[in-house]
Design an enzyme around this catalytic site. Structure first.
Site, PDB file in Angstrom:
ATOM      1  CD  GLU A  84      20.193  47.106   8.739  1.00 44.76           C
ATOM      2  OE1 GLU A  84      20.689  46.163   8.282  1.00 44.76           O
ATOM      3  OE2 GLU A  84      20.402  46.456   9.766  1.00 44.76           O
ATOM      4  CB  CYS A 116      20.400  47.020  14.540  1.00 42.10           C
ATOM      5  SG  CYS A 116      20.048  45.855  13.608  1.00 42.10           S
ATOM      6  CB  THR A 157      18.406  35.801  12.650  1.00 47.00           C
ATOM      7  OG1 THR A 157      18.836  35.947  11.989  1.00 47.00           O
ATOM      8  CG2 THR A 157      18.728  34.518  13.679  1.00 47.00           C
ATOM      9  CB  SER A 206      27.645  39.520  13.377  1.00 50.37           C
ATOM     10  OG  SER A 206      26.899  38.609  13.844  1.00 50.37           O
ATOM     11  CG  HIS A 238      20.755  44.912  18.264  1.00 54.10           C
ATOM     12  ND1 HIS A 238      18.650  44.701  17.874  1.00 54.10           N
ATOM     13  CD2 HIS A 238      21.335  43.792  17.107  1.00 54.10           C
ATOM     14  CE1 HIS A 238      19.432  44.519  16.114  1.00 54.10           C
ATOM     15  NE2 HIS A 238      20.653  43.981  16.068  1.00 54.10           N
ATOM     16  CE  LYS A 247      24.331  33.373  21.600  1.00 53.99           C
ATOM     17  NZ  LYS A 247      25.432  32.257  22.222  1.00 53.99           N
ATOM     18  CG  ASN A 282      16.983  41.209  13.774  1.00 52.53           C
ATOM     19  OD1 ASN A 282      16.342  42.176  14.107  1.00 52.53           O
ATOM     20  ND2 ASN A 282      18.135  41.324  13.606  1.00 52.53           N
ATOM     21  CB  SER A 315      26.544  45.163  11.752  1.00 55.07           C
ATOM     22  OG  SER A 315      25.855  43.835  12.558  1.00 55.07           O
TER      23      SER A 315
HETATM   24  P1  HMG Z   1      23.994  29.462  13.476  1.00 55.07           P
HETATM   25  O1  HMG Z   1      25.039  28.311  12.932  1.00 55.07           O
HETATM   26  O2  HMG Z   1      22.409  28.171  13.787  1.00 55.07           O
HETATM   27  O3  HMG Z   1      24.668  28.593  15.047  1.00 55.07           O
HETATM   28  O4  HMG Z   1      24.400  30.284  13.537  1.00 55.07           O
HETATM   29  P2  HMG Z   1      24.930  26.994  16.039  1.00 55.07           P
HETATM   30  O5  HMG Z   1      25.243  26.012  14.915  1.00 55.07           O
HETATM   31  O6  HMG Z   1      26.109  27.758  17.316  1.00 55.07           O
HETATM   32  O7  HMG Z   1      23.426  27.103  17.118  1.00 55.07           O
HETATM   33  C1  HMG Z   1      22.942  28.253  17.640  1.00 55.07           C
HETATM   34  C2  HMG Z   1      22.727  27.644  18.857  1.00 55.07           C
HETATM   35  O8  HMG Z   1      21.697  27.249  18.869  1.00 55.07           O
HETATM   36  C3  HMG Z   1      23.802  27.712  19.740  1.00 55.07           C
HETATM   37  O9  HMG Z   1      23.976  28.127  21.332  1.00 55.07           O
HETATM   38  C4  HMG Z   1      23.856  26.044  19.709  1.00 55.07           C
HETATM   39  O10 HMG Z   1      24.154  25.314  20.758  1.00 55.07           O
HETATM   40  C5  HMG Z   1      22.185  25.680  20.119  1.00 55.07           C
HETATM   41  P3  HMG Z   1      24.789  29.209  21.442  1.00 55.07           P
HETATM   42  O11 HMG Z   1      25.812  27.751  21.602  1.00 55.07           O
HETATM   43  O12 HMG Z   1      24.910  30.244  20.898  1.00 55.07           O
HETATM   44  O13 HMG Z   1      24.392  29.339  23.262  1.00 55.07           O
HETATM   45  N1  HMG Z   1      21.716  24.678  19.513  1.00 55.07           N
HETATM   46  C6  HMG Z   1      21.076  23.651  19.790  1.00 55.07           C
HETATM   47  N2  HMG Z   1      19.861  24.219  21.129  1.00 55.07           N
HETATM   48  C7  HMG Z   1      18.843  23.280  20.980  1.00 55.07           C
HETATM   49  N3  HMG Z   1      18.506  22.449  20.355  1.00 55.07           N
HETATM   50  C8  HMG Z   1      19.377  21.563  19.502  1.00 55.07           C
HETATM   51  C9  HMG Z   1      20.405  22.507  19.311  1.00 55.07           C
HETATM   52  N4  HMG Z   1      21.905  23.019  18.119  1.00 55.07           N
HETATM   53  C10 HMG Z   1      21.757  23.864  17.764  1.00 55.07           C
HETATM   54  N5  HMG Z   1      19.284  20.836  18.207  1.00 55.07           N
HETATM   55  C11 HMG Z   1      23.635  32.955  13.945  1.00 55.07           C
HETATM   56  C12 HMG Z   1      23.610  30.785  14.581  1.00 55.07           C
HETATM   57  C13 HMG Z   1      23.079  33.849  15.083  1.00 55.07           C
HETATM   58  C14 HMG Z   1      25.282  32.914  13.414  1.00 55.07           C
HETATM   59  C15 HMG Z   1      23.222  33.196  12.320  1.00 55.07           C
HETATM   60  O14 HMG Z   1      21.773  32.900  12.768  1.00 55.07           O
HETATM   61  C16 HMG Z   1      22.871  33.799  12.238  1.00 55.07           C
HETATM   62  O15 HMG Z   1      24.147  34.521  11.411  1.00 55.07           O
HETATM   63  N6  HMG Z   1      22.107  35.062  12.169  1.00 55.07           N
HETATM   64  C17 HMG Z   1      22.423  36.536  11.660  1.00 55.07           C
HETATM   65  C18 HMG Z   1      23.572  37.380  12.456  1.00 55.07           C
HETATM   66  C19 HMG Z   1      23.427  38.081  13.366  1.00 55.07           C
HETATM   67  O16 HMG Z   1      21.542  37.559  14.219  1.00 55.07           O
HETATM   68  N7  HMG Z   1      24.825  38.416  14.780  1.00 55.07           N
HETATM   69  C20 HMG Z   1      23.568  38.685  16.300  1.00 55.07           C
HETATM   70  C21 HMG Z   1      24.884  40.054  16.348  1.00 55.07           C
HETATM   71  S1  HMG Z   1      24.954  40.775  14.496  1.00 55.07           S
HETATM   72  C22 HMG Z   1      23.224  41.912  15.273  1.00 55.07           C
HETATM   73  O17 HMG Z   1      22.762  41.758  15.888  1.00 55.07           O
HETATM   74  C23 HMG Z   1      23.511  43.237  14.256  1.00 55.07           C
HETATM   75  C24 HMG Z   1      22.665  42.721  13.271  1.00 55.07           C
HETATM   76  O18 HMG Z   1      20.822  43.181  13.595  1.00 55.07           O
HETATM   77  C25 HMG Z   1      22.056  43.210  12.221  1.00 55.07           C
HETATM   78  C26 HMG Z   1      23.090  45.315  12.090  1.00 55.07           C
HETATM   79  O19 HMG Z   1      22.863  46.319  13.274  1.00 55.07           O
HETATM   80  O20 HMG Z   1      22.205  45.580  10.781  1.00 55.07           O
HETATM   81  C27 HMG Z   1      22.012  41.290  12.615  1.00 55.07           C
END
Ligand code: HMG
Length: 404
Positions: A84, A116, A157, A206, A238, A247, A282, A315
């Protein structure tokens, strides 16, 4: 011989990533975040960063070259490249890879796209191709650069890499079953319009869509196969970031009867299956297969005859659940030492170097050349764009450095 009696699957599997990485502690310090958020919250430690003379073509050719070199007698009838991070709206990146690898002119080549998921599309199509043509093999390459905008939640990521798989009859590594369950839904969780370099992503949404698609695939697969969670040795997912695999396991266990011992065994296998992903990041289409490779090369016990479940998510979205059985003697056919040497010899970047590589955009214009001597690559280099044509070379053929 009936087509159904032929066993097909992964005969060889190899991987390549960039020569550079940034430790997520360095990123955290510079963007004002706690490193534990990345290390524990996302379960990511490092991410590969690609230099300007590396792209999906060089990553793919680097990943596949060992297979092609060590298996010269395999008749490769088709090359399916999933990505992609496409470099051209028309010409397949696979055609460049085909030339760099010196494959037969009578081998078909095509590039596949669905976020992906397209590496999985390639793998399952390759299995069908081999069922129809058991005397031929198919080369499947999943290759991507996961790049997000800086200073966004998605920044930690990122990553890059390619996994190449030779698919043959009587495979040496993983026999893949014909029964699978696919699921499609038109959602906007992550997408990249043609005019953008980085994708747009609704991160939290996502992860929910991913888990929903997993549940849908799983329920349907249970009906089709009559297998339950307890019939699997390990489950692979994935891996956009490593916490996602946990998760996903938690999601499946919510509605299934699985005892504590079995659940903790699944968790333990996930740990082995994310060892490479946690230091690469990733790599979109390649992530699930990097996780498979990580399990095969880091498992604490023999995987022979063990059944593995694989969940692929792209996605947009398309998802599929399928299964494989690891073959007796598989470990003799792995390139474990080469992969571990490659990963351990990568060069660490400081924050300024990472920013420079991240923001370098040679693809944006014509007559943009890459000073080849400035960056370390594998066996193949992208040397630049001239008259709107991309140029690649095997590294020992690169005799000059273009001016930047
Ligand atoms: P974020 O804003 O960092 O989320 O975004 P958060 O604030 O909820 O924090 C993430 C985790 O860290 C949480 O844990 C927090 O509690 C923890 P969870 O509740 O999820 O278990 N946390 C801490 N832990 C320890 N010490 C601390 C602390 N602070 C917070 N101090 C997000 C995270 C994944 C949304 C972001 O990185 C993102 O948008 N990533 C890109 C999208 C993505 O990867 N999506 C996954 C599913 S879609 C997919 O897999 C397809 C893809 O590969 C693309 C394709 O298919 O082409 C992406």
């Amino acid at each position: 011989m009936s087509l159904n009696s032929i066993t097909v699957g992964i005969d060889r599997i190899s991987f390549s990533t960039s020569q550079y990485y940034i430790d997520l502690r360095t990123l955290a310090e510079n963007v004002g975040t706690c490193a534990q958020k990345y290390y524990q919250g996302l379960r990511q430690q490092k991410m590969s960063v690609t230099p300007p003379n590396e792209d999906i073509v060089t990553l793919a050719a680097n990943a596949a070259q060992t297979i092609v070199a060590t298996e010269p007698n395999k008749h490769i009838g088709i090359l399916l490249l999933g990505t992609e991070s496409s470099i051209d709206q028309s010409k397949s990146a696979g055609v460049y890879v085909h030339r760099l690898l010196g494959l037969s002119k009578y081998c078909r080549v095509v590039e596949l796209k669905q976020a992906c998921y397209s590496g999985t599309a390639g793998l399952l199509m390759a299995c069908d191709f081999v069922r129809q043509n058991p005397d031929q093999s198919a080369l499947v390459i999943a290759t991507d650069i996961a790049r997000y905008e800086r200073n966004t939640p998605a920044e930690p990521t990122q990553g890059s890499g390619a996994v190449a798989m030779l698919v043959s009859a009587n495979p040496k590594i993983l026999e893949i079953a014909g029964t699978t369950s696919a699921y499609v839904d038109d959602v906007m969780d992550f997408w990249r319009p043609n005019y953008r370099r980085e994708p747009l992503v609704d991160g939290k949404y996502s992860t929910n869509v991913y888990l929903d698609a997993l549940q849908k695939c799983w329920e349907r697969f249970k009906q089709l196969s009559e297998l339950s969670l307890n019939d699997y040795y390990s489950l692979l997912f994935h891996v956009p970031f490593c916490k996602m695999a946990h998760k996903a396991l938690n999601k499946l266990a919510e509605n299934e009867s699985v005892d504590e011992k079995k659940f903790s065994a699944f968790q333990n296998k996930i740990e082995q299956a994310i060892q490479y992903n946690t230091i690469v990041g990733n790599c979109y289409t390649a992530s699930l297969y990097l996780s498979l490779l990580s399990l095969l090369e880091n498992a604490e016990e023999s995987l022979a005859k063990k059944r593995i479940g694989l969940f692929s998510y792209g996605s947009g979205c398309t998802a599929e659940f399928f299964t494989g059985v690891v073959q007796e003697g598989y470990h003799q056919y792995l390139y474990r030492d080469m992969h571990q040497k490659h990963l351990s010899e990568r060069i660490e970047l400081n924050y300024e170097q990472y920013v420079k590589m991240h923001d370098h955009h040679v693809n944006a214009k014509d007559n943009a050349f890459v000073p080849t001597g400035d960056y370390s690559v594998g066996s193949f280099a992208f040397v630049g764009i001239n008259s709107h044509q991309r140029h690649y070379q095997a590294v020992d053929e690169v005799e000059y450095a273009y001016a930047g």
